[in-house]
Design a protein around this motif. Structure first.
Motif, PDB file in Angstrom:
ATOM      1  N   GLY A  50       0.801  -1.217   0.000  1.00  0.00           N
ATOM      2  CA  GLY A  50       0.000   0.000   0.000  1.00  0.00           C
ATOM      3  C   GLY A  50       0.828   1.259   0.000  1.00  0.00           C
ATOM      4  N   LEU A  51       0.219   2.321  -0.538  1.00  0.00           N
ATOM      5  CA  LEU A  51       0.795   3.668  -0.486  1.00  0.00           C
ATOM      6  C   LEU A  51      -0.053   4.499   0.462  1.00  0.00           C
ATOM      7  CD1 LEU A  51       2.613   6.057  -1.646  1.00  0.00           C
ATOM      8  CD2 LEU A  51       0.669   6.480  -3.167  1.00  0.00           C
ATOM      9  N   TRP A  52       0.546   4.976   1.522  1.00  0.00           N
ATOM     10  CA  TRP A  52      -0.132   5.874   2.450  1.00  0.00           C
ATOM     11  C   TRP A  52       0.178   7.309   2.024  1.00  0.00           C
ATOM     12  CZ3 TRP A  52       0.422   0.966   3.723  1.00  0.00           C
ATOM     13  CH2 TRP A  52      -0.409   0.373   4.676  1.00  0.00           C
ATOM     14  N   THR A  53      -0.841   8.091   1.687  1.00  0.00           N
ATOM     15  CA  THR A  53      -0.636   9.489   1.315  1.00  0.00           C
ATOM     16  C   THR A  53      -1.865  10.300   1.712  1.00  0.00           C
ATOM     17  OG1 THR A  53       0.116  10.987  -0.448  1.00  0.00           O
ATOM     18  CG2 THR A  53      -1.551   9.353  -1.047  1.00  0.00           C
ATOM     19  N   ASP A  54      -1.760  11.624   1.576  1.00  0.00           N
ATOM     20  CA  ASP A  54      -2.839  12.496   2.060  1.00  0.00           C
ATOM     21  C   ASP A  54      -3.735  12.951   0.918  1.00  0.00           C
ATOM     22  OD1 ASP A  54      -1.862  15.139   1.006  1.00  0.00           O
ATOM     23  OD2 ASP A  54      -0.179  14.705   2.328  1.00  0.00           O
ATOM     24  N   LEU A  67      10.896   9.598  13.492  1.00  0.00           N
ATOM     25  CA  LEU A  67       9.997   8.550  13.023  1.00  0.00           C
ATOM     26  C   LEU A  67      10.546   7.163  13.351  1.00  0.00           C
ATOM     27  CD1 LEU A  67       7.524   7.554  11.560  1.00  0.00           C
ATOM     28  CD2 LEU A  67       8.679   7.969   9.379  1.00  0.00           C
ATOM     29  N   ALA A  68      11.849   6.971  13.203  1.00  0.00           N
ATOM     30  CA  ALA A  68      12.440   5.663  13.488  1.00  0.00           C
ATOM     31  C   ALA A  68      12.271   5.296  14.962  1.00  0.00           C
ATOM     32  CB  ALA A  68      13.918   5.657  13.103  1.00  0.00           C
ATOM     33  N   LEU A  69      12.490   6.260  15.847  1.00  0.00           N
ATOM     34  CA  LEU A  69      12.336   5.984  17.277  1.00  0.00           C
ATOM     35  C   LEU A  69      10.875   5.741  17.631  1.00  0.00           C
ATOM     36  CD1 LEU A  69      14.849   8.516  18.861  1.00  0.00           C
ATOM     37  CD2 LEU A  69      15.150   6.051  18.523  1.00  0.00           C
ATOM     38  N   GLU A  70       9.962   6.492  17.007  1.00  0.00           N
ATOM     39  CA  GLU A  70       8.542   6.258  17.241  1.00  0.00           C
ATOM     40  C   GLU A  70       8.151   4.856  16.795  1.00  0.00           C
ATOM     41  OE1 GLU A  70       4.135   7.947  15.834  1.00  0.00           O
ATOM     42  OE2 GLU A  70       5.969   8.997  15.217  1.00  0.00           O
ATOM     43  N   PRO A 127       2.275   8.871  10.543  1.00  0.00           N
ATOM     44  CA  PRO A 127       2.607   7.481  10.175  1.00  0.00           C
ATOM     45  C   PRO A 127       1.527   6.508  10.632  1.00  0.00           C
ATOM     46  CG  PRO A 127       3.829   8.118  12.124  1.00  0.00           C
ATOM     47  CD  PRO A 127       3.029   9.329  11.714  1.00  0.00           C
ATOM     48  N   GLU A 128       0.357   6.590  10.042  1.00  0.00           N
ATOM     49  CA  GLU A 128      -0.758   5.736  10.458  1.00  0.00           C
ATOM     50  C   GLU A 128      -0.497   4.257  10.165  1.00  0.00           C
ATOM     51  OE1 GLU A 128      -4.230   7.391   8.597  1.00  0.00           O
ATOM     52  OE2 GLU A 128      -4.041   9.310   9.629  1.00  0.00           O
ATOM     53  N   LEU A 169      -4.665   8.637   4.099  1.00  0.00           N
ATOM     54  CA  LEU A 169      -4.370   9.138   5.437  1.00  0.00           C
ATOM     55  C   LEU A 169      -5.541   9.981   5.952  1.00  0.00           C
ATOM     56  CD1 LEU A 169      -0.638  10.296   5.184  1.00  0.00           C
ATOM     57  CD2 LEU A 169      -1.515   8.413   6.551  1.00  0.00           C
ATOM     58  N   LYS A 170      -5.911   9.753   7.185  1.00  0.00           N
ATOM     59  CA  LYS A 170      -6.941  10.591   7.799  1.00  0.00           C
ATOM     60  C   LYS A 170      -6.356  11.919   8.252  1.00  0.00           C
ATOM     61  CE  LYS A 170      -9.557   6.560   9.474  1.00  0.00           C
ATOM     62  NZ  LYS A 170      -8.616   5.547   8.977  1.00  0.00           N
TER      63      LYS A 170
END
Length: 591
Positions: free
Chosen positions: A63-67, A121-124, A94-95, A88-89
């Motif tokens: 999948g591609l997550w985009t807005d 983002l990596a740590l999250e 990063p849903e 993306l909602k």
């Protein structure tokens, strides 16, 4: 290889290395918004060319997550690729992390290229996935299957002088060192290319539309290390950097420099603009001080020299735009004009202006339904002739040696409907309300955003992008730290910030409306209630009044519009031919 064959190859590599989910981000090691061709992994993998998106691959789903800016574009470009659009909602979130938590078994492994993901983002992801004992691993499967991948860009870089930048390199280094002293940091790693450009008065052409060059910096109270391919610089520029206290090192040596820092260093990084791989290179006993790069705050406040030059850029851009819209009006119906040819013609008018370097982004030229795509990019397949009735949206900008421009205008074509006229007027109301706003010091972008949207909200209309972004000085067309959007960004507006105001209305398959100016934040005055700020509009291009529904505008909004158009005429008229000036005078007549 087809996109489905590439997907199959990636899944095979995942099986071999026991990776249960593979993530491909739209990034480079500098966490840039716009990427060198070498790092355009998402277009290579699936065909999607939008600037924001993340691919997530498992053995059962891709999948591609985009807005919302890219929903229509993504559905078209992903057709037949093996990937599905995931909407993306909330933009820029990063849903997919929660999705991975739901579908992956305990003990699974998620792989991604540590060089192409932010520390934040990596740590999250690491912390969130650890809830189910899911681990992360550093893998780059894309490089394995991208057999004809182009190399890193090798374009020349150059320094702009103090007369253009307003401050010498050494003065900017001292400003950053002062900020590091306050935060008690021993070292500061800079990765983001626009911060590098500001810090060293450095410009280049390694990224389309953005005058930046691949480089890193490590600043301490004793030394400044610039990691760059020295072959990109002239000997004169190398000498200037050396004289300003900068030592040059090969681009690829930044990781080694971080690994060899002294014991227990206190290192200041921007976790949203530093890649995870460099973070992992820091000594394990490092004390990390996180925050927005000091240069980002300093860069966002344009100095008097930069403001003077930006005004000059706006003047030249306004001349080019006036000639373009007059050309459009003179030639429509007499020769075939398409979205593509119109964009090319606008570029030629800009290229005639002094100190023009190039476009600041790929021109968005959308007629009717194509204008309803906020980030539309014309292709040979989508190119539409501008003919008949409707709205032609042009969002464009230029890079000049003395500034960066970004402007959106609507050109009515033939007979427009009442809906088009109302949408146009409501968007204009939003622009005007933001432009004439007076607000107290400490006001944030999300507060201004609601004021710009209010005229649309009153008609139960909204739009899915931010209302405004910061803009660089002969730099990136998008920059921080400020913006105008619903997001709760804790950055107050300050004098010297240059920001866009660009509300819009988009009706899929019908038309899109957006009107955009750049504004400068300036002091307004003081009272017993404190200090107040306002905006000065910098953009110089008439706002077409032909289809305005005057009944929707308040008297003060009409006054603002008339004054703005008169200002445009008076500033541009001396630089136009008699015929051009007469045409513009009609366009700028009060309503």
């Amino acid at each position: 290889m087809t996109f489905t064959e590439k997907l199959q190859a990636l899944r095979q590599l995942m099986l071999v290395q026991n990776v249960d989910a593979y993530i491909i981000t739209a990034a480079d090691p500098h966490i840039s918004e716009y990427l060198p061709a070498h790092y355009k992994a998402i277009p290579f993998a699936c065909g999607f060319t939008g600037s924001a998106g993340t691919l997530v691959i498992t053995q059962d789903f891709a999948g591609l997550w985009t807005d919302s800016r890219y929903f229509t574009q993504a559905e078209t470009q992903l057709n037949g690729s093996g990937y599905e659009l995931v909407k993306l909602k909330v933009p820029h979130t990063p849903e997919y992390i929660n999705w991975l938590l739901e579908i992956l078994p305990k003990g699974a492994k998620v792989g991604f290229n540590y060089e192409l993901i932010t520390v934040a983002l990596a740590l999250e992801m690491q912390d969130s996935l650890a809830q189910r004992e899911i681990g992360i691993t550093d893998v780059d499967f894309i490089n394995t299957i991208w057999l004809d991948r182009v190399g890193l860009p090798q374009g020349n870089a150059f320094l702009i002088d103090e007369e253009a930048a307003g401050f010498a390199i050494s003065a900017k280094i001292n400003q950053v060192r002062a900020a590091l002293k306050i935060s008690k940091a021993d070292y500061h790693l800079i990765s983001s290319l626009d911060d590098m450009a500001w810090q060293f008065n450095l410009r280049g052409n390694d990224v389309d539309y953005n005058p930046v060059t691949l480089s890193f910096a490590l600043i301490s109270p004793e030394e400044v290390k610039l990691f760059i391919d020295q072959q990109k610089l002239s000997q004169v520029d190398i000498n200037t950097l050396t004289e300003q206290g900068v030592t040059l090192h090969p681009y690829g040596e930044v990781a080694n420099a971080l690994q060899n820092l002294p014991k227990a260093p206190r290192v200041f990084i921007d976790p949203k603009r530093t890649c995870f791989r460099l973070f992992k290179c820091l000594p394990v006993d490092s004390k990390i001080i996180s925050g927005i790069n000091p240069s980002t705050h300093l860069k966002g406040l344009k100095n008097n020299t930069e403001i003077k030059h930006i005004r000059k850029a706006m003047l030249h851009d306004g001349i080019a735009l006036t000639r373009f819209f007059k050309w459009m009006e003179d030639h429509l119906g007499k020769e075939k004009i398409t979205e593509w040819s119109a964009a090319e013609k606008l570029a030629t008018f800009r290229a005639e202006q002094a100190s023009f370097v190039g476009l600041s982004f790929n021109t968005i030229a959308g007629y009717n339904a194509n204008g309803a795509l906020p980030h539309y990019s014309v292709t040979a397949e989508s190119d539409q002739e501008i003919l008949g009735d409707g709205l032609f949206l042009v969002d464009s900008g230029g890079q000049y040696l003395y500034g960066t421009t970004d402007i959106t205008r609507l050109m009515p074509i033939g007979n427009c409907s009442s809906t088009q006229a109302d949408d146009y007027t409501l968007v204009l109301k939003g622009l005007i309300e933001g432009s004439k706003l007076i607000f107290p010091e400490g006001t944030k972008g999300y507060q201004i955003d609601s004021i710009c949207r209010k005229p649309l909200w009153e008609h139960a209309i909204n739009f899915g992008h931010g209302t405004g972004h910061g803009i660089g000085f002969f730099l990136n067309v998008h920059e921080g730290p400020q913006n105008i959007s619903p997001a709760n960004v804790d950055i107050a507006f300050k004098p010297g910030m240059v920001t866009s105001i660009e509300p819009g209305i988009y009706r899929p398959t019908q038309h899109g409306v957006r009107i955009e100016n750049l504004v400068l934040c300036i002091p307004h005055g003081s009272s017993e209630f404190g200090d107040f700020l306002t905006f000065e509009t910098l953009t110089l291009c008439f706002i077409d009044t032909a289809i305005i529904n005057k009944t929707l505008l308040a008297p003060d909004q009409i006054k603002w519009l008339n004054q703005y158009n008169q200002q445009v005429f008076h500033q541009l008229q001396p630089h136009l031919s008699t015929e051009e000036a007469a045409w513009l005078k009609v366009k700028c007549r009060p309503i």
